[in-house]
Write a protein that holds these residues in place. Structure first.
Motif, short mmCIF file in Angstrom:
data_model
loop_
_atom_site.label_atom_id
_atom_site.label_comp_id
_atom_site.label_asym_id
_atom_site.label_seq_id
_atom_site.Cartn_x
_atom_site.Cartn_y
_atom_site.Cartn_z
N ALA A 163 0.83 -1.19 0.00
CA ALA A 163 0.00 0.00 0.00
C ALA A 163 0.87 1.25 0.00
N VAL A 164 0.33 2.32 -0.56
CA VAL A 164 0.93 3.64 -0.49
C VAL A 164 0.01 4.49 0.38
N ILE A 165 0.52 4.94 1.51
CA ILE A 165 -0.31 5.59 2.51
C ILE A 165 0.22 6.99 2.78
N SER A 166 -0.65 7.97 2.77
CA SER A 166 -0.26 9.34 3.08
C SER A 166 -0.31 9.56 4.59
N ALA A 167 0.63 10.37 5.10
CA ALA A 167 0.67 10.64 6.53
C ALA A 167 1.08 12.08 6.77
N SER A 168 0.59 12.63 7.86
CA SER A 168 0.93 13.98 8.28
C SER A 168 1.52 13.92 9.68
N GLY A 169 1.87 15.06 10.22
CA GLY A 169 2.38 15.09 11.57
C GLY A 169 1.38 14.64 12.61
N VAL A 170 0.12 14.67 12.26
CA VAL A 170 -0.93 14.29 13.19
C VAL A 170 -1.04 12.78 13.33
N GLN A 179 2.56 8.52 13.45
CA GLN A 179 2.95 7.48 14.40
C GLN A 179 1.96 6.32 14.37
N SER A 180 0.68 6.61 14.26
CA SER A 180 -0.31 5.53 14.19
C SER A 180 -0.23 4.77 12.87
N ILE A 181 0.03 5.47 11.79
CA ILE A 181 0.17 4.79 10.49
C ILE A 181 1.40 3.90 10.50
N PHE A 182 2.50 4.38 11.06
CA PHE A 182 3.70 3.55 11.17
C PHE A 182 3.42 2.31 12.00
N ALA A 183 2.68 2.46 13.08
CA ALA A 183 2.39 1.34 13.97
C ALA A 183 1.58 0.25 13.28
N ASN A 184 0.84 0.61 12.22
CA ASN A 184 -0.01 -0.36 11.53
C ASN A 184 0.48 -0.70 10.12
N ALA A 185 1.65 -0.23 9.76
CA ALA A 185 2.17 -0.49 8.41
C ALA A 185 2.49 -1.95 8.22
N LYS A 186 2.44 -2.40 6.95
CA LYS A 186 2.74 -3.79 6.59
C LYS A 186 4.00 -3.82 5.72
N ASP A 187 4.63 -4.98 5.67
CA ASP A 187 5.81 -5.17 4.84
C ASP A 187 5.54 -4.69 3.41
N GLY A 188 6.47 -3.93 2.87
CA GLY A 188 6.37 -3.46 1.50
C GLY A 188 5.64 -2.15 1.34
N ASP A 189 5.00 -1.66 2.38
CA ASP A 189 4.25 -0.41 2.28
C ASP A 189 5.19 0.79 2.06
N THR A 190 4.63 1.83 1.47
CA THR A 190 5.29 3.12 1.37
C THR A 190 4.44 4.16 2.08
N ILE A 191 5.04 4.85 3.04
CA ILE A 191 4.35 5.92 3.76
C ILE A 191 4.87 7.24 3.20
N VAL A 192 3.98 8.05 2.66
CA VAL A 192 4.35 9.31 2.04
C VAL A 192 4.03 10.44 3.02
#
Length: 387
Positions: free
Chosen positions: A24-31, A34-47
């Protein structure tokens, strides 16, 4: 026919179920980062996008790794990572509004593995206190293509095993570019230190190394084709209380400095110091030299030492470097005689001796890292890394 259809459908279902889910490609902000990182899966990209304050990314391990794209992110607070494995951070502007928080480092990674930073930009205010990136009690660390400016220390590795620090540039440093402390199997290659601006009391080095007091000597460190220009010492390994290191390789480095220690490996064993080029900037108080005292079983050969000569006179350095070097004391005279000023290391020692007023190694250990890695990191040691 109906039976065959059911069997075929089942096979198709299990075949699809056995395939890994698409990354998955997931967008994240300062808000929510941390929660998106905690739920990320192998191979994901956090933007990441926008401005980030103090950010903690902890306690995650990714077998195949994830990517954090920070190309459009600005960190106005410290980024810390602890107990993390398999993370690559691309880009990012760290220390956009430098302040007191940077005294404890801009980016800190503890007890982690397989962590990479690609093309980061780390900014300090040039106050003589700000620290860049510190990696502590970690393994398989990679920092490549970074730009570090206005920092007391650009990159520090302490009690790290397996690290590569490649093609990073350090400008306006108030002390050191890279410190390597109590570490093993570290390669620093093609890094550049320029435009040093040492703060009061600082004794700057482009790359400085030492072993932890009372700990096994650090080992298997390679400094390859790095360059140091201006008000900084070059590539040094000091240790006033014990031997300096085992299997230290300093090969193909260039130093054009106004300070005495160009290449130094004090108390090194089974080490190689070869094909380095060391020059003194004309008019400097000290003569920049190459020193390999003490230790045993070292190979020191084919080094050149003298006044400044344009790098086009030497193999291994691109002609384009000459423009970069002219700003740091190059002699542009067409009658500048490279052969007359360049000499082998062994010959230069006989002619010039050891430069006067060279700071004692004990002074270095106290001053270079006084508010940095040594005091901050080594006290937090949880174990001993042996060779």
């Amino acid at each position: 026919m109906n039976y065959a259809f059911r069997v075929g459908s089942a096979c198709l279902f299990f075949g699809l179920a056995s395939q890994p889910l698409a990354a998955a490609v997931i967008s994240a902000s300062g808000v929510n980062v941390q929660s998106i990182f905690a739920n990320a899966k192998d191979g994901d990209t956090i933007v990441l996008s926008g401005v980030f304050g103090r950010t903690k990314l902890d306690n995650r391990s990714f077998a195949s790794g994830i990517t954090i794209d920070a190309s459009n992110a600005q960190f106005n607070g410290q980024l810390t990572m602890r107990s993390v494995s398999g993370v690559t951070i691309k880009g990012g502007l760290f220390g956009l509004n430098p302040g007191a928080w940077q005294n404890g480092t801009t980016v800190r990674v503890d007890v982690s593995s397989r962590v990479s930073f690609l093309n980061p930009v780390v900014v300090g205010a040039g106050l003589g206190k700000e620290l860049g990136m510190l990696f502590v009690l970690s393994s398989d660390i990679n920092v490549r293509g970074g730009r570090f400016t206005g920092l007391r220390l650009g990159i520090g590795v302490s009690s790290v095993t397996n690290a590569t620090l490649i093609s990073n540039k350090f400008t306006n440093s108030t002390s050191d570019g890279i410190n390597i402390v109590d570490s093993h199997r570290v390669t620093a290659s093609a890094n550049i230190c320029t435009s040093g601006a040492p703060s009061a009391g600082a004794h700057p080095d482009c790359i400085q190394m030492w072993s932890g007091a009372g700990l096994p000597m650090q080992s298997d460190i390679m400094l390859l084709k790095n360059k140091a220009y201006g008000a900084t010492q070059g590539f040094t390994s000091f240790d006033p209380k014990a031997a300096s290191g085992i299997r230290i390789s300093m090969i193909g480095n260039l130093v054009n400095s106004s300070l005495p220690q160009g290449i130094a490996c004090y108390g090194c064993f089974d080490s190689v110091v070869t094909n380095n080029t060391v020059f003194t900037i004309p008019g400097s108080q000290y003569r920049t030299m190459l020193h390999v005292p003490g230790g045993a079983n070292n190979i020191v050969m084919d080094n050149s030492i003298g006044l400044f000569v344009k790098p086009t006179a030497f193999s291994g350095f691109a002609a384009s470097d000459s423009q970069d070097l002219i700003a740091f004391g190059a002699d542009e005279s067409p009658n500048f005689d490279a052969s007359a000023l360049t000499m082998r290391y062994e010959e230069s020692l006989a002619v010039f001796g050891v430069a006067a007023a060279v700071p004692e190694p004990a002074v270095w250990l106290q001053l270079v890292f006084g508010l940095g890695c040594a005091g901050v990191l080594l006290r937090q040691r949880h174990g001993v890394i042996t060779t």
